[in-house]
Design a protein around this motif. Structure first.
Motif, PDB file in Angstrom:
ATOM      1  N   THR A 199      32.401  39.081  44.509  1.00 48.63           N
ATOM      2  CA  THR A 199      32.345  39.068  45.973  1.00 48.63           C
ATOM      3  C   THR A 199      31.957  37.709  46.530  1.00 48.63           C
ATOM      4  OG1 THR A 199      30.055  39.856  45.976  1.00 48.63           O
ATOM      5  CG2 THR A 199      31.801  41.516  46.156  1.00 48.63           C
ATOM      6  N   ARG A 200      31.352  36.853  45.733  1.00 45.07           N
ATOM      7  CA  ARG A 200      30.893  35.551  46.232  1.00 45.07           C
ATOM      8  C   ARG A 200      31.554  34.356  45.553  1.00 45.07           C
ATOM      9  NH1 ARG A 200      29.330  37.682  50.542  1.00 45.07           N
ATOM     10  NH2 ARG A 200      27.459  38.911  50.467  1.00 45.07           N
ATOM     11  N   VAL A 201      31.994  34.498  44.311  1.00 45.50           N
ATOM     12  CA  VAL A 201      32.525  33.366  43.558  1.00 45.50           C
ATOM     13  C   VAL A 201      34.033  33.509  43.328  1.00 45.50           C
ATOM     14  CG1 VAL A 201      32.365  32.048  41.414  1.00 45.50           C
ATOM     15  CG2 VAL A 201      30.302  33.016  42.435  1.00 45.50           C
ATOM     16  N   LEU A 202      34.462  34.648  42.841  1.00 45.48           N
ATOM     17  CA  LEU A 202      35.871  34.867  42.529  1.00 45.48           C
ATOM     18  C   LEU A 202      36.521  35.801  43.537  1.00 45.48           C
ATOM     19  CD1 LEU A 202      35.707  35.282  38.653  1.00 45.48           C
ATOM     20  CD2 LEU A 202      36.300  33.244  39.956  1.00 45.48           C
ATOM     21  N   PHE A 203      37.837  35.764  43.576  1.00 44.01           N
ATOM     22  CA  PHE A 203      38.626  36.592  44.470  1.00 44.01           C
ATOM     23  C   PHE A 203      39.746  37.225  43.665  1.00 44.01           C
ATOM     24  CE2 PHE A 203      40.767  37.818  48.263  1.00 44.01           C
ATOM     25  CZ  PHE A 203      42.119  37.713  47.969  1.00 44.01           C
ATOM     26  N   LEU A 204      39.939  38.511  43.816  1.00 45.36           N
ATOM     27  CA  LEU A 204      41.032  39.197  43.150  1.00 45.36           C
ATOM     28  C   LEU A 204      41.843  39.894  44.227  1.00 45.36           C
ATOM     29  CD1 LEU A 204      42.277  39.882  40.392  1.00 45.36           C
ATOM     30  CD2 LEU A 204      40.914  41.956  40.408  1.00 45.36           C
ATOM     31  N   GLY A 205      43.096  39.473  44.370  1.00 49.33           N
ATOM     32  CA  GLY A 205      43.940  40.044  45.420  1.00 49.33           C
ATOM     33  C   GLY A 205      45.336  40.332  44.917  1.00 49.33           C
ATOM     34  N   ARG A 206      45.975  41.299  45.548  1.00 50.57           N
ATOM     35  CA  ARG A 206      47.337  41.680  45.191  1.00 50.57           C
ATOM     36  C   ARG A 206      48.304  40.962  46.118  1.00 50.57           C
ATOM     37  NH1 ARG A 206      51.077  45.630  46.648  1.00 50.57           N
ATOM     38  NH2 ARG A 206      52.332  46.343  44.907  1.00 50.57           N
ATOM     39  N   ASP A 223      52.008  41.014  41.995  1.00 43.74           N
ATOM     40  CA  ASP A 223      51.157  40.228  41.093  1.00 43.74           C
ATOM     41  C   ASP A 223      49.709  40.286  41.556  1.00 43.74           C
ATOM     42  OD1 ASP A 223      53.369  39.458  39.662  1.00 43.74           O
ATOM     43  OD2 ASP A 223      53.469  37.441  40.507  1.00 43.74           O
ATOM     44  N   LEU A 224      48.806  40.155  40.612  1.00 46.92           N
ATOM     45  CA  LEU A 224      47.387  40.024  40.931  1.00 46.92           C
ATOM     46  C   LEU A 224      47.016  38.553  40.830  1.00 46.92           C
ATOM     47  CD1 LEU A 224      45.801  43.019  39.006  1.00 46.92           C
ATOM     48  CD2 LEU A 224      46.200  42.821  41.449  1.00 46.92           C
ATOM     49  N   ALA A 225      46.347  38.042  41.853  1.00 47.52           N
ATOM     50  CA  ALA A 225      45.964  36.634  41.888  1.00 47.52           C
ATOM     51  C   ALA A 225      44.447  36.533  41.818  1.00 47.52           C
ATOM     52  CB  ALA A 225      46.477  35.984  43.170  1.00 47.52           C
ATOM     53  N   LEU A 226      43.968  35.711  40.893  1.00 48.53           N
ATOM     54  CA  LEU A 226      42.540  35.463  40.738  1.00 48.53           C
ATOM     55  C   LEU A 226      42.247  34.109  41.368  1.00 48.53           C
ATOM     56  CD1 LEU A 226      39.845  36.435  39.491  1.00 48.53           C
ATOM     57  CD2 LEU A 226      40.439  35.097  37.482  1.00 48.53           C
ATOM     58  N   GLY A 227      41.341  34.103  42.324  1.00 49.17           N
ATOM     59  CA  GLY A 227      41.036  32.872  43.049  1.00 49.17           C
ATOM     60  C   GLY A 227      39.572  32.513  42.979  1.00 49.17           C
ATOM     61  N   TYR A 228      39.303  31.261  43.304  1.00 50.24           N
ATOM     62  CA  TYR A 228      37.947  30.702  43.301  1.00 50.24           C
ATOM     63  C   TYR A 228      37.543  30.473  44.748  1.00 50.24           C
ATOM     64  CZ  TYR A 228      34.129  27.509  42.146  1.00 50.24           C
ATOM     65  OH  TYR A 228      32.904  26.899  42.033  1.00 50.24           O
ATOM     66  N   HIS A 280      47.503  36.028  53.261  1.00 52.86           N
ATOM     67  CA  HIS A 280      48.735  35.305  52.985  1.00 52.86           C
ATOM     68  C   HIS A 280      48.470  34.272  51.898  1.00 52.86           C
ATOM     69  CE1 HIS A 280      50.787  36.918  56.517  1.00 52.86           C
ATOM     70  NE2 HIS A 280      49.625  36.780  57.133  1.00 52.86           N
ATOM     71  N   PHE A 281      49.499  33.970  51.136  1.00 49.59           N
ATOM     72  CA  PHE A 281      49.421  32.959  50.092  1.00 49.59           C
ATOM     73  C   PHE A 281      50.303  31.799  50.503  1.00 49.59           C
ATOM     74  CE2 PHE A 281      48.368  36.947  48.166  1.00 49.59           C
ATOM     75  CZ  PHE A 281      47.338  36.636  47.290  1.00 49.59           C
ATOM     76  N   GLY A 282      49.849  30.591  50.227  1.00 54.17           N
ATOM     77  CA  GLY A 282      50.633  29.407  50.567  1.00 54.17           C
ATOM     78  C   GLY A 282      50.235  28.223  49.710  1.00 54.17           C
ATOM     79  N   ARG A 283      51.079  27.192  49.763  1.00 53.12           N
ATOM     80  CA  ARG A 283      50.839  25.973  48.989  1.00 53.12           C
ATOM     81  C   ARG A 283      50.432  24.861  49.940  1.00 53.12           C
ATOM     82  NH1 ARG A 283      52.230  25.196  43.968  1.00 53.12           N
ATOM     83  NH2 ARG A 283      53.674  26.943  43.981  1.00 53.12           N
ATOM     84  N   VAL A 284      49.356  24.145  49.599  1.00 55.29           N
ATOM     85  CA  VAL A 284      48.901  23.024  50.427  1.00 55.29           C
ATOM     86  C   VAL A 284      49.968  21.940  50.372  1.00 55.29           C
ATOM     87  CG1 VAL A 284      47.124  21.272  50.732  1.00 55.29           C
ATOM     88  CG2 VAL A 284      46.485  23.577  50.010  1.00 55.29           C
ATOM     89  N   ALA A 285      50.434  21.535  51.545  1.00 54.69           N
ATOM     90  CA  ALA A 285      51.506  20.544  51.637  1.00 54.69           C
ATOM     91  C   ALA A 285      51.044  19.406  52.535  1.00 54.69           C
ATOM     92  CB  ALA A 285      52.769  21.174  52.203  1.00 54.69           C
ATOM     93  N   THR A 318      44.603  31.580  38.697  1.00 50.83           N
ATOM     94  CA  THR A 318      45.534  32.199  37.742  1.00 50.83           C
ATOM     95  C   THR A 318      46.157  33.431  38.371  1.00 50.83           C
ATOM     96  OG1 THR A 318      45.823  32.890  35.448  1.00 50.83           O
ATOM     97  CG2 THR A 318      43.874  33.702  36.577  1.00 50.83           C
ATOM     98  N   ILE A 319      47.286  33.832  37.805  1.00 45.00           N
ATOM     99  CA  ILE A 319      47.935  35.055  38.267  1.00 45.00           C
ATOM    100  C   ILE A 319      48.149  35.984  37.092  1.00 45.00           C
ATOM    101  CG2 ILE A 319      49.090  34.055  40.266  1.00 45.00           C
ATOM    102  CD1 ILE A 319      51.624  33.871  38.602  1.00 45.00           C
ATOM    103  N   LEU A 320      48.126  37.257  37.376  1.00 41.12           N
ATOM    104  CA  LEU A 320      48.365  38.295  36.377  1.00 41.12           C
ATOM    105  C   LEU A 320      49.646  39.007  36.776  1.00 41.12           C
ATOM    106  CD1 LEU A 320      44.725  39.648  36.317  1.00 41.12           C
ATOM    107  CD2 LEU A 320      45.740  38.087  34.673  1.00 41.12           C
ATOM    108  N   ARG A 321      50.710  38.787  36.022  1.00 40.16           N
ATOM    109  CA  ARG A 321      51.998  39.387  36.338  1.00 40.16           C
ATOM    110  C   ARG A 321      51.975  40.877  36.030  1.00 40.16           C
ATOM    111  NH1 ARG A 321      54.846  35.861  39.240  1.00 40.16           N
ATOM    112  NH2 ARG A 321      55.066  33.859  38.239  1.00 40.16           N
TER     113      ARG A 321
END
Length: 129
Positions: free
Chosen positions: A28-35, A49-54, A75-80, A122-125
């Motif tokens: 809840t404070r360090v990692l993020f797990l989202g679909r 996919d499951l996405a693990l975030g920091y 939403h998911f996006g790439r820093v540009a 990382t992502i979990l397919r």
């Protein structure tokens, strides 16, 4: 004999409670797990996919995949960041990988740093789950 068994169960319960508390705090404070929902980041991230975030990341580089909240949804996006660099320190320029119009590939959405929930590490397919 019974008191030793009771102390053993108490120690087991305390250890399990501490383990669950640490696990709760980490997720809840360090990692993020989202679909991932939708095709906005296809083919990098696919629907389901499951996405693990920091969550604690504060420095974002060009190409980092981030998750942000907009309109009540994640939403998911790439820093540009373009060559001229983003001069506004409070916003990030974000693009989605799935571009239907090549003309739109140069324009990025401006996302406030307060909206960013974390950087994907990382992502979990999903494989037919």
């Amino acid at each position: 004999m019974k008191q030793g068994l009771g102390k053993g169960y108490l120690r087991l319960f305390v250890r399990a409670a501490v383990f669950l508390l640490v696990l709760y705090l980490v997720f809840t404070r360090v990692l993020f797990l989202g679909r991932v929902t939708g095709m906005e980041m296809y083919p990098s991230l696919k629907d389901g996919d499951l996405a693990l975030g920091y969550r604690l990341e504060r420095e974002y580089r060009t190409g980092d995949v981030i998750v942000y909240e907009a309109g009540g949804a994640l939403h998911f996006g790439r820093v540009a960041v373009k060559e001229e660099e983003n001069t506004d320190e409070e916003t990030l320029s974000v693009q989605q990988d799935y571009q239907t119009d090549p003309e739109d590939s140069t324009d990025g959405d401006e996302v406030s740093r307060k909206q960013v929930r974390g950087r994907i590490i990382t992502i979990l397919r999903r494989r037919g789950l």
